[in-house]
Design an enzyme around this catalytic site. Structure first.
Site, mmCIF file in Angstrom:
data_model
loop_
_atom_site.group_PDB
_atom_site.id
_atom_site.type_symbol
_atom_site.label_atom_id
_atom_site.label_comp_id
_atom_site.label_asym_id
_atom_site.label_seq_id
_atom_site.Cartn_x
_atom_site.Cartn_y
_atom_site.Cartn_z
ATOM 1 N N ASP A 51 33.501 64.557 -28.938
ATOM 2 C CA ASP A 51 32.873 64.620 -27.610
ATOM 3 C C ASP A 51 33.847 65.118 -26.537
ATOM 4 O O ASP A 51 33.538 65.106 -25.348
ATOM 5 C CB ASP A 51 32.245 63.285 -27.214
ATOM 6 C CG ASP A 51 33.267 62.166 -27.003
ATOM 7 O OD1 ASP A 51 34.478 62.448 -26.882
ATOM 8 O OD2 ASP A 51 32.845 60.985 -26.963
ATOM 9 N N GLU A 52 35.039 65.516 -26.995
ATOM 10 C CA GLU A 52 36.045 66.149 -26.135
ATOM 11 C C GLU A 52 36.498 65.241 -24.986
ATOM 12 O O GLU A 52 36.870 65.724 -23.909
ATOM 13 C CB GLU A 52 35.530 67.488 -25.590
ATOM 14 C CG GLU A 52 35.207 68.493 -26.696
ATOM 15 C CD GLU A 52 34.721 69.836 -26.156
ATOM 16 O OE1 GLU A 52 34.372 69.913 -24.960
ATOM 17 O OE2 GLU A 52 34.713 70.808 -26.930
ATOM 18 N N THR A 53 36.499 63.935 -25.236
ATOM 19 C CA THR A 53 36.999 63.009 -24.222
ATOM 20 C C THR A 53 38.449 62.601 -24.483
ATOM 21 O O THR A 53 39.086 62.017 -23.603
ATOM 22 C CB THR A 53 36.136 61.738 -24.169
ATOM 23 O OG1 THR A 53 36.148 61.101 -25.452
ATOM 24 C CG2 THR A 53 34.703 62.072 -23.778
#
Length: 398
Positions: free
Chosen positions: A375-377
């Site tokens: 989720d690219e967090t």
């Protein structure tokens, strides 16, 4: 005083819990765990720290691991591939399994210490889920490549010992240049084996030299054990393929009688990303990235925060460590974001429900790493939050 970690959004916590629960669907013996009461013990209760005195029949044997990996490979329809990565000193296979085609690689290693067994079951659960036909698993496979060595110390596991089954004479037979050298400091003469997790070196091409022995806990290792050699070979192949092994996860167990700063019961898991006090002490390692390790640890901590659940009782492993001879220390120097999982207890007989919870928390934590990547967090996590994770503490004695 440590500041409190800022709370995560309700939606993010729920999403992590949903993914973790989904990861356990269909795992034998786990369905009942999901509906059992929380496992918590007040500090005045008996903590059950008889490490090694309980039966190990409830854990996964070498033969059972072989059957489980074959089944996972078959039921995944080839999405999970299993190979023999090496052999132990007594000739047992050391298996590796791979799933996914993504550009980000996560290398998971379990049971480098033979009597630390919960990680093997969790690793199998993770492989089974990532190889299934769900939409979420397909998304993960597209983004991430996961490589797992579920039982590195196969001999120690069968013997229920921390060490492997290899003598100093075996080492000298393989490395004649060590004749006359003192045995390495991590050799246990009583057991006749080595603590494999002190046998690593950031120089993957290192050749043992007599002048480097016996060494100590603050020195690098030598790759004189077949288990460390196997892990090195898996790591090196991934490095050659991907350039950098993005994440390295090492699954361990610790004693049962620890608590955490501000806690009123026992911690069920300690984590850490610190194994090198001064990277320059060990040469020039420009890829070393302590912040990346801290972010990975915070991602795991966040994934395990779920109200008053026992798996939320996560603490920070002691930070006064300088262990370049560990897999975590050596691979961190080479640029991997590293995380140590120390699950509560070793081969005590907790009972099925407690074993299930301890395995589940490892799956949830590893899923948290994968979620933060997909989720690219992950890159948005403030690494300073790592320092606010409650420190592990010894239980006060009266």
């Amino acid at each position: 005083m440590r500041r409190s970690l800022p709370p995560q959004s309700t939606s993010r916590v729920k999403r992590h819990l949903a993914v973790a629960a989904a990861a356990l669907v269909g795992v034998p013996g786990v369905a009942a765990v999901l509906t059992t009461p929380a496992f918590a013990q007040p500090l005045e209760s008996h903590c059950g720290n008889e490490t090694g005195n309980g039966p190990v029949s409830g854990f996964i044997s070498h033969a059972e691991l072989k059957r489980s990996l074959e089944q996972i490979e078959a039921t995944s329809g080839g999405k999970v591939s299993v190979d023999v990565a090496g052999y132990s000193n007594q000739g047992r296979e050391i298996w590796s399994a791979r799933v996914g085609e993504g550009d980000t690689v996560v290398y998971v290693q379990s049971q480098i210490h033979g009597n630390e067994m919960h990680g093997t079951a969790a690793a199998l659960d993770l492989l089974k889920t990532l190889g299934n036909n769900s939409k979420r698993s397909a998304e993960i496979r597209e983004a991430v490549t996961v490589v797992v060595v579920p039982k590195l110390n196969a001999d120690g596991s069968e013997l229920d010992t921390r060490q492997n089954a290899r003598t100093w004479n075996d080492v000298v037979a393989d490395f004649p240049q060590l004749a006359g050298a003192s045995p390495s400091w991590n050799y246990n003469t009583r057991v006749g084996g080595f603590d494999v997790n002190r046998d690593f070196n950031p120089n993957l091409d290192y050749v043992p030299q007599a002048a480097d022995f016996p060494g100590n806990s603050a020195s690098v290792g030598w790759y004189i054990t077949p288990e460390a050699q196997t892990s090195r070979n898996v790591y090196r192949a991934l490095e050659q393929e991907f350039g950098t092994v993005d994440v390295f996860v090492d699954l361990h167990n610790q004693g049962a009688c620890y608590t955490g700063e501000g806690m009123d019961d026992y911690t069920t898991l300690s984590i850490s990303g610190r194994f090198i006090s001064n990277p320059a002490q060990h040469g020039n390692w420009p890829k070393f990235n302590y912040d990346a390790s801290r972010r990975i640890n915070v991602a795991v901590y966040d994934a395990l925060q779920s109200g008053n659940s026992p798996q939320s009782k996560v603490t920070l492993y002691p930070q006064n460590t300088n262990l370049p001879g560990t897999a975590l220390g050596s691979f961190a120097l080479r640029g991997s974001a590293t995380i140590l999982f120390e699950t509560r207890g070793q081969t005590q007989s907790w009972g099925q429900k407690q074993h299930g919870m301890l395995t589940k928390q490892l799956v949830t934590g590893m899923t948290g790493i994968i979620d933060s990547i997909t989720d690219e967090t992950l890159d948005t996590i403030d690494p300073a939050r790592y320092d606010a994770i409650p420190e592990r503490r010894n239980v006060p004695r009266t």
